[in-house]
Enzyme design. Structure first.
Site, PDB file in Angstrom:
ATOM      1  CB  CYS A 296       0.958   1.628   4.530  1.00  0.00           C
ATOM      2  SG  CYS A 296       0.924   0.957   6.205  1.00  0.00           S
TER       3      CYS A 296
ATOM      4  CB  CYS B 155      -0.926  -0.011   1.205  1.00  0.00           C
ATOM      5  SG  CYS B 155      -1.771  -1.603   1.398  1.00  0.00           S
TER       6      CYS B 155
HETATM    7  N1  SAM Z   1      -3.399  -3.945   7.604  1.00  0.00           N
HETATM    8  C1  SAM Z   1      -4.748  -3.645   7.815  1.00  0.00           C
HETATM    9  C2  SAM Z   1      -5.417  -3.071   6.591  1.00  0.00           C
HETATM   10  O1  SAM Z   1      -4.734  -2.612   5.688  1.00  0.00           O
HETATM   11  O2  SAM Z   1      -6.637  -3.072   6.570  1.00  0.00           O
HETATM   12  C3  SAM Z   1      -4.998  -2.732   8.997  1.00  0.00           C
HETATM   13  C4  SAM Z   1      -4.082  -1.563   9.239  1.00  0.00           C
HETATM   14  S1  SAM Z   1      -4.031  -0.320   7.957  1.00  0.00           S
HETATM   15  C5  SAM Z   1      -2.706   0.688   8.524  1.00  0.00           C
HETATM   16  C6  SAM Z   1      -5.534   0.618   8.289  1.00  0.00           C
HETATM   17  C7  SAM Z   1      -5.841   1.819   7.419  1.00  0.00           C
HETATM   18  O3  SAM Z   1      -5.009   2.903   7.787  1.00  0.00           O
HETATM   19  C8  SAM Z   1      -5.651   1.710   5.935  1.00  0.00           C
HETATM   20  O4  SAM Z   1      -6.712   1.048   5.297  1.00  0.00           O
HETATM   21  C9  SAM Z   1      -5.587   3.170   5.516  1.00  0.00           C
HETATM   22  O5  SAM Z   1      -6.878   3.645   5.207  1.00  0.00           O
HETATM   23  C10 SAM Z   1      -5.074   3.876   6.767  1.00  0.00           C
HETATM   24  N2  SAM Z   1      -3.752   4.467   6.572  1.00  0.00           N
HETATM   25  C11 SAM Z   1      -2.575   3.807   6.554  1.00  0.00           C
HETATM   26  N3  SAM Z   1      -1.545   4.649   6.339  1.00  0.00           N
HETATM   27  C12 SAM Z   1      -2.077   5.890   6.221  1.00  0.00           C
HETATM   28  C13 SAM Z   1      -1.523   7.177   5.981  1.00  0.00           C
HETATM   29  N4  SAM Z   1      -0.222   7.367   5.809  1.00  0.00           N
HETATM   30  N5  SAM Z   1      -2.357   8.237   5.920  1.00  0.00           N
HETATM   31  C14 SAM Z   1      -3.689   8.050   6.076  1.00  0.00           C
HETATM   32  N6  SAM Z   1      -4.263   6.849   6.300  1.00  0.00           N
HETATM   33  C15 SAM Z   1      -3.480   5.783   6.364  1.00  0.00           C
HETATM   34 FE1  SF4 Z   2      -1.426  -2.118   3.584  1.00  0.00          FE
HETATM   35 FE2  SF4 Z   2      -0.231  -1.018   5.691  1.00  0.00          FE
HETATM   36 FE3  SF4 Z   2      -2.482  -2.470   6.054  1.00  0.00          FE
HETATM   37 FE4  SF4 Z   2      -0.180  -3.661   5.382  1.00  0.00          FE
HETATM   38  S1  SF4 Z   2      -0.586  -2.519   7.274  1.00  0.00           S
HETATM   39  S2  SF4 Z   2      -2.193  -4.040   4.444  1.00  0.00           S
HETATM   40  S3  SF4 Z   2       0.793  -2.148   4.035  1.00  0.00           S
HETATM   41  S4  SF4 Z   2      -2.297  -0.533   4.942  1.00  0.00           S
END
Ligand code: SAM
Ligand code: SF4
Ligand code: DTB
Length: 325
Positions: free
Chosen positions: A73, A70
């Site tokens: 992330c 992603c």
């Molecule tokens: N790994 C799981 C997933 O992807 O569903 C759960 C954790 S993931 C970090 C949860 C959410 O955080 C993502 O779907 C995204 O919408 C949000 N997110 C992650 N990094 C971000 C960023 N830099 N700025 C804004 N939202 C973010």
């Molecule tokens: Fe994607 Fe980050 Fe969630 Fe992993 S933790 S699935 S890289 S948003």
């Protein structure tokens, strides 16, 4: 363009579902700002307490080293720069949840940097859910994609909400994430619903997507049947080392418009002003509340990024006459 923005009604078994087209939501986005906010306020007041804000606190229970790519992330093994941490112990989670409750949060959201949990991982996560629930908090987890039977295990442990975002419009998804498809996200959301869990599902704006893409994301969310109970609208937090580190910032008024269109298209949902608040002025946050946001992440950390200190939020609530709900 005339801004009618009337939802289409589908022909199906009663009750008829409201369906929003992307075009109808683009038309809302294109309204004069004051007209859009007026409509959003009307919908907000018809469906929610006008001055109440729900507070959720986040904790990263497993950080970094995620197999997914992603582009936003910090926790992706492909580009993330955060220090990896193994799954926390249950006691550490209980301490953080108690602290969140003492500060006034009503929901505790536990996030893991996984593509999805292994059945063995869920043993400890279900212990966490039971313990947090026993403190009198609502529980939410975000663990990635689920396999058959896992949503039921979470439900049995006392889970209230599962967070799983659609993140961006279908046409933009492949430019941001290549290791899974948006259809995979819908599979998990279906399992979550079938297990009787409440759905927390939203997305991120400010990744270089078009206005039409923002409208298309909101249409996907609003057309879920039923729509998610909770809709987090995240503004991209540009994290060092990620492909989106240098994404051009979104016009703040466009962010407010996104909140307003979410409010109008999902009248009964809680709309959460989510990531990105630390970079926002108090005035911009006030506009987001006026546009219909009625929930925030509360506490000085999101998962890996910063969030306003509780003191700053309390002062803002006092100045605006908002009350924690
Ligand atoms: N790994 C799981 C997933 O992807 O569903 C759960 C954790 S993931 C970090 C949860 C959410 O955080 C993502 O779907 C995204 O919408 C949000 N997110 C992650 N990094 C971000 C960023 N830099 N700025 C804004 N939202 C973010
Ligand atoms: Fe994607 Fe980050 Fe969630 Fe992993 S933790 S699935 S890289 S948003
Ligand atoms: C959601 O929509 N936003 C939260 C929560 N669900 C899990 C996460 C925001 C993460 C912001 C970047 C970070 O802290 O790394």
């Amino acid at each position: 363009m005339t801004a009618t923005a009337t939802p289409l009604t589908t022909v199906s078994a009663a009750p008829p579902a409201l369906r929003w087209t992307t075009e109808a939501l683009v038309a809302l986005f294109e309204l004069p700002f004051n007209d859009l906010l007026f409509r959003a306020q009307q919908v907000h007041r018809q469906n929610h307490e006008a001055n109440a804000i729900q507070l959720s606190t986040l904790l990263s229970i497993k950080t970094g080293g995620c197999s997914e790519d992603c582009g936003y992330c910090s926790q992706s093994a492909h580009h993330g720069e955060v220090e990896r941490e193994a799954l926390l112990e249950v006691d550490e989670v209980i301490a953080a949840a108690q602290a969140a409750k003492d500060k006034g949060a009503t929901r505790f959201c536990m996030g893991a940097a996984w593509r999805g949990p292994k059945d063995k991982d869920l043993d400890r996560v279900t212990d966490m859910i039971e313990a947090v629930k026993a403190l009198g908090l609502e529980t939410c987890v975000t663990l990635g994609m689920l396999k058959q039977g896992q949503a039921e295990r979470l439900k049995a442990a006392g889970l209230d909400y599962y967070n799983h975002n659609l993140d961006t419009a279908p046409e933009f998804y492949g430019q941001v994430i290549t290791t899974h498809a948006q259809s995979d996200r819908f599979d998990t959301l279906g399992q979550v619903r079938d297990a009787g869990l409440k759905v927390c599902c939203g997305g991120i704006v400010g990744m270089g997507e078009t206005r039409r893409a923002r409208a298309a994301l909101l249409a996907e969310l609003a057309n879920m049947s039923p729509p998610p109970e909770s809709v987090p609208i995240n503004q991209l937090v540009p994290m060092p080392g990620t492909p989106l580190e240098n994404a051009p910032p979104l016009d703040p008024f466009e962010f407010v418009r996104t909140i307003a269109v979410a409010r109008i298209s999902m009248p009964g949902s809680m709309v959460r002003l989510s990531a990105g608040r630390q970079e926002m002025s108090d005035e911009l946050q006030a506009l987001c509340f006026l546009a219909g946001a009625n929930s925030i992440f509360y506490g000085d950390k999101l998962l890996t990024a910063g969030n306003p200190e509780a003191d700053r939020d309390e002062a803002l609530f006092a100045r605006l006459g908002l009350a924690a709900a």
